[in-house]
Write an enzyme that holds these catalytic residues in place. Structure first.
Site, PDB file in Angstrom:
ATOM      1  CB  VAL A  34      -1.007   0.035   1.105  1.00 13.68           C
ATOM      2  CG1 VAL A  34      -1.678   1.282   1.674  1.00 13.68           C
ATOM      3  CG2 VAL A  34      -1.910  -1.115   1.113  1.00 13.68           C
ATOM      4  CD  GLU A  35       3.960   4.308   3.631  1.00 12.76           C
ATOM      5  OE1 GLU A  35       4.501   5.731   3.315  1.00 12.76           O
ATOM      6  OE2 GLU A  35       3.195   4.009   4.044  1.00 12.76           O
ATOM      7  CB  THR A  36       5.371   0.403  -2.447  1.00 15.74           C
ATOM      8  OG1 THR A  36       6.167  -0.001  -1.093  1.00 15.74           O
ATOM      9  CG2 THR A  36       6.314   0.329  -3.618  1.00 15.74           C
TER      10      THR A  36
END
Length: 138
Positions: free
Chosen positions: A59-61
């Site tokens: 999700v962060e990436t």
């Protein structure tokens, strides 16, 4: 390198952590980022399923990549909140994660990332990433 429509040419160079996760970007624009990856033993927690942190990292990436592409050379983006829900445990198999923005404003962006199992099409995890847009001081 950007193409005339603002998308990135693939394959993109990935950072070492994203490479460890096995992310392969298949689409990168400021309005959509798609990656494939696999549930594998290297990403398991002690009970033999993919660790929730791996899902959060995807999700962060993807949200960070999409945010940065959208903002372009006007500034930099940093994640300030990551909320990820886990719907189904998975221990092996191909996965596809798709990131799309819910909001892209002057100071912040909000991206939703949904990961599905390729074999069943069922949602495995879904997360939101809130990103702060940072601009150089004049």
């Amino acid at each position: 390198m950007n193409t005339p429509d603002g998308a990135f040419e693939l394959p993109m160079t990935m950072d070492p952590f994203s490479t460890y996760l096995g992310l392969e970007l298949t689409e990168v624009t400021g309005s959509r980022v798609v990656a494939t990856w696999a549930a594998k033993p290297q990403l398991h927690q002690p009970y033999g399923i993919v660790h929730g942190g791996a899902h959060c990292s995807v999700v962060e990436t993807l949200g960070s990549i999409g945010s940065a592409v959208w903002l372009g050379d006007k500034g930099q983006c940093v994640g300030v909140n990551n909320h990820t829900d886990f719907f189904r445990a998975i221990s092996e198999g191909a996965l596809t994660s798709v990131a799309t923005p819910l909001h892209q404003g002057r100071s912040q962006q909000l991206w939703v990332v949904e990961t599905t199992a390729d074999e069943t099409g069922k949602v495995i995890a879904r997360g939101q990433l809130r990103v702060q847009n940072l601009y150089p001081r004049s």
